[in-house]
Design a protein around this motif. Sequence first.
Motif: not given
Length: 136
Positions: A70-88
């Motif tokens: 991620a290029r920014s903390p907000m970008g990291a947040c979005v990427r981690l959110s996508r990862l969690m939704w994918d795991r769900l």
Amino acid sequence: MTRNAADEALAHDDFIEHFDWWMRLAAEQPERFDEAWRELVRGMIEGAPSRCRRGLEGTQFRADMERRRARSPMGACVRLSRLMWDRLVGEEGLQEKMIELNRHLSPGGRAAIRDPEHPPAALRSAQVVPFRIRLP
């Protein structure tokens, strides 16, 4: 008596104090925050049942890589959110596993709950346990 940063954070009983400690640490000592966070995660994974550790380590590795990409903390947040939704809800996700479990546990291999929006009466009733809310 010395304690590492993660132990210091976990010593807090009250969630609000716990959160405030982490927030303050991140703002004032980002390197120590990162170290404490890694120690906390490592301890949680090591404390998990052995059959779960490999999956937890893999998920943590993916989360770490997404955060680095991620290029920014907000970008990291979005990427981690996508990862969690994918795991769900993604392929082989929790939702798919729960549907399979529902089929496995029902007689004849059919889904025990055919319409999740309108479950049988036996599944709609439950005893509600009250919880007291602690305010700061």
